[in-house]
Design a protein around this motif. Structure first.
Motif, short mmCIF file in Angstrom:
data_model
loop_
_atom_site.label_atom_id
_atom_site.label_comp_id
_atom_site.label_asym_id
_atom_site.label_seq_id
_atom_site.Cartn_x
_atom_site.Cartn_y
_atom_site.Cartn_z
N ASP A 1 5.70 -14.89 -17.32
CA ASP A 1 7.02 -14.78 -17.97
C ASP A 1 7.20 -15.90 -18.99
O ASP A 1 7.74 -15.67 -20.08
N HIS A 2 6.73 -17.11 -18.67
CA HIS A 2 6.82 -18.22 -19.62
C HIS A 2 6.01 -17.92 -20.88
O HIS A 2 6.45 -18.18 -22.00
N TRP A 3 4.80 -17.35 -20.70
CA TRP A 3 3.96 -17.04 -21.86
C TRP A 3 4.60 -15.96 -22.72
O TRP A 3 4.58 -16.04 -23.95
N ALA B 1 3.46 -17.31 -28.46
CA ALA B 1 2.96 -16.00 -28.04
C ALA B 1 3.59 -14.88 -28.87
O ALA B 1 2.90 -13.94 -29.29
N ARG B 2 4.88 -14.99 -29.13
CA ARG B 2 5.55 -13.96 -29.93
C ARG B 2 5.01 -13.94 -31.36
O ARG B 2 4.77 -12.87 -31.93
N LEU B 3 4.82 -15.13 -31.94
CA LEU B 3 4.26 -15.19 -33.29
C LEU B 3 2.85 -14.63 -33.32
O LEU B 3 2.47 -13.91 -34.25
N TRP B 4 2.06 -14.96 -32.29
CA TRP B 4 0.68 -14.48 -32.24
C TRP B 4 0.64 -12.97 -32.14
O TRP B 4 -0.07 -12.30 -32.89
N VAL B 5 1.39 -12.42 -31.19
CA VAL B 5 1.39 -10.97 -31.00
C VAL B 5 1.90 -10.25 -32.25
O VAL B 5 1.32 -9.26 -32.70
N THR B 6 2.99 -10.77 -32.83
CA THR B 6 3.55 -10.15 -34.03
C THR B 6 2.57 -10.17 -35.19
O THR B 6 2.38 -9.16 -35.88
N SER B 7 1.91 -11.31 -35.42
CA SER B 7 0.98 -11.43 -36.53
C SER B 7 -0.24 -10.55 -36.35
O SER B 7 -0.68 -9.87 -37.28
N VAL B 8 -0.82 -10.58 -35.14
CA VAL B 8 -2.00 -9.74 -34.89
C VAL B 8 -1.65 -8.26 -34.99
O VAL B 8 -2.41 -7.46 -35.55
N THR C 1 -8.38 -17.47 -34.99
CA THR C 1 -7.95 -18.42 -36.01
C THR C 1 -6.45 -18.69 -35.90
O THR C 1 -5.99 -19.82 -36.02
N LEU C 2 -5.69 -17.62 -35.65
CA LEU C 2 -4.24 -17.78 -35.54
C LEU C 2 -3.86 -18.63 -34.33
O LEU C 2 -2.88 -19.38 -34.38
N THR C 3 -4.63 -18.51 -33.25
CA THR C 3 -4.35 -19.32 -32.06
C THR C 3 -4.43 -20.81 -32.38
O THR C 3 -3.55 -21.59 -32.03
N VAL C 4 -5.50 -21.19 -33.08
CA VAL C 4 -5.67 -22.59 -33.46
C VAL C 4 -4.57 -23.02 -34.44
O VAL C 4 -3.99 -24.10 -34.33
N THR C 5 -4.27 -22.13 -35.40
CA THR C 5 -3.25 -22.45 -36.40
C THR C 5 -1.88 -22.66 -35.76
O THR C 5 -1.17 -23.62 -36.07
N LEU C 6 -1.50 -21.74 -34.87
CA LEU C 6 -0.20 -21.86 -34.19
C LEU C 6 -0.14 -23.11 -33.32
O LEU C 6 0.90 -23.79 -33.25
#
Length: 451
Positions: free
Chosen positions: A3-5, A11-18, A188-193
């Motif tokens: 739930d925290h994740w 996580a929201r930015l990652w999911v939205t971007s991907v 790449t987005l994971t590292v960037t975020l």
């Protein structure tokens, strides 16, 4: 944890971007597949035809007079002209359209395209050669003062076969490309975020460390994104107001307690001097209760400010003995025995001796109040903790979360007080970085100070 994740910003930015990348690439892939499926001759077919014609131009050889005398295309193109000579042909023309050079199956002099070759230059035209349909590409070849023309003819049947073979592979290639691009982008987005949100995580960590004991701390806006700075500034301003209010509250508590002490002492003395006053014992009881509450207010104001504490090497066993001696008369009145257990060689601890005395006194006094006559209150000191255990009725489980709150008293409490004793103990433990825990026993309650 899950739930925290799910609720985290990263996580929201990652999911939205991907997801946005996957959708965009899928739409682009669908457009490419649609173009290749519905207009292959305009994509793959035309590209293949122009490529063959350009290969002929590159392979032209000229004599000293500047006339083309040979064609040496690339190995692949030469192989195609040899293997499928009936489906793929070439010619080299002069300005008048006369054939100068030709592949093995294009030796006849019949023009593929009627008229001046200049008009056909740079175009792809569909013509009939023999009884079959061909697409003919004409390219202009300037050489010195002369202009020649290279023509490549590819049968419609060969074009369809080549297009079918290539288009069939496109969906699989597109799927693999989308999957690989999504995985690479996601990593790449994971590292960037993680790097982009580091200032926000540091600010959150710093905010979590701010307590009533360090309200002077402020969050640093250094490195924080401009969108987050207004939030940090507002938080720092709120801390300033909170610090000011807390300081005013502590000053009021201390001032009120000091101002009340003297009048209460004078009132008690006046009652003692007036033997004819009725209900003297009741008045003494009320005055003593008020005086006790005033002392607790003073203690609360003192221990809430770390600068009021004076730390040094303290023998916890000696402090425990002082507490037992101080409360011995109260224990005798309540017919309760205080049993002290101390180690033979107790190690000293770093603490404020007066604050430790107040902490133990409050807990032991509560234990005496909660104990029935002819019972025992145990005060156990060791090098890791100090325990106070009584043989009273115990504490209701529903009341445990509220024990250390200021001014809270149990609904069924039969003892006088303002509900500040355990709150003071908690403040002292926090200032010393100790842990203060409570547990219900089969008979009684145990408070433990973990040193």
């Amino acid at each position: 944890m899950l739930d925290h994740w799910i609720r985290s910003l990263s996580a929201r930015l990652w999911v939205t971007s991907v997801a946005a990348l996957a959708v965009c690439m899928s739409l682009l892939a669908a457009l490419v597949i649609y173009a290749f499926s519905h207009f292959p001759e305009r994509t793959i077919g035309r590209h293949e035809q122009i490529e063959r014609a350009e290969d002929i131009v590159k392979g032209l050889g000229f004599d000293n007079a500047g006339r083309p005398v040979s064609v040496q295309p690339s190995d692949q193109t030469a192989w195609l002209f040899k293997v499928v000579s009936s489906e793929l042909k070439y010619r080299v023309l002069d300005q008048q359209g006369s054939v100068l050079l030709a592949s093995s199956d294009a030796q006849d002099r019949t023009p593929w395209i009627a008229g001046d070759p200049f008009q056909a230059a740079g175009k792809i035209e569909q013509v009939a050669i023999g009884s079959r349909s061909f697409d003919v590409v004409t390219l202009q070849v300037p050489h010195g003062h002369d202009v020649f023309y290279a023509q490549s003819a590819m049968s419609t049947r060969l074009i369809d076969a080549m297009i079918g073979a290539k288009v069939k592979q496109i969906p699989a290639i597109v799927k693999i490309t989308i999957l690989a691009a999504t995985i690479i982008f996601g990593l790449t987005l994971t590292v960037t975020l993680h790097r982009a949100l580091r200032p926000l995580r540091e600010a959150s960590g710093a905010a979590a460390l701010i307590t009533p004991h360090n309200l002077t701390a402020r969050l640093s806006p250094k490195g924080v994104p401009s969108e987050i700075k207004p939030l940090l500034n507002a938080f720092n301003e709120a801390l300033g107001r909170l610090e000011n209010g807390f300081s005013v509250q502590q000053q009021f508590l201390a001032s009120a307690a000091h101002e009340l002490q003297t009048p209460l002492t004078l009132i008690r003395g006046q009652i003692e001097l007036e033997p004819e006053i009725k209900h003297r014992e009741l008045l003494f009881r009320e005055v003593d209760l008020m005086a006790r509450q005033v002392r607790q207010l003073l203690h609360l104001a003192e221990v809430s400010e770390p600068q009021n504490l004076s730390f040094g090497e303290v023998d916890s066993a000696d402090v425990a003995r002082d507490v037992v001696a101080y409360l011995s008369r109260k224990a005798d009145r309540e017919q309760v025995k205080i049993q002290l257990q101390v180690p033979v060689a107790a190690a000293s601890i770093w603490a404020d001796g007066s604050a430790l005395f107040i902490l133990l006194k409050n807990i032991v006094e509560n234990a005496i109040n909660a104990s029935p006559p002819n019972s025992v209150v145990s005060l156990i000191v060791d090098n890791a903790s100090i325990q106070v255990q009584d043989q009273g009725p115990g504490i209701n489980q529903d009341h445990l979360p509220f024990l250390f709150k200021r001014y809270w008293r149990a609904p069924d409490s039969s003892h006088d007080g303002a509900g500040l004793g355990l709150a003071i103990c908690k403040e002292i433990a926090t200032a010393h970085e100790w842990q203060l825990t409570v547990s219900s026993l089969i008979s009684g309650t145990r408070f433990t100070v973990w040193l």
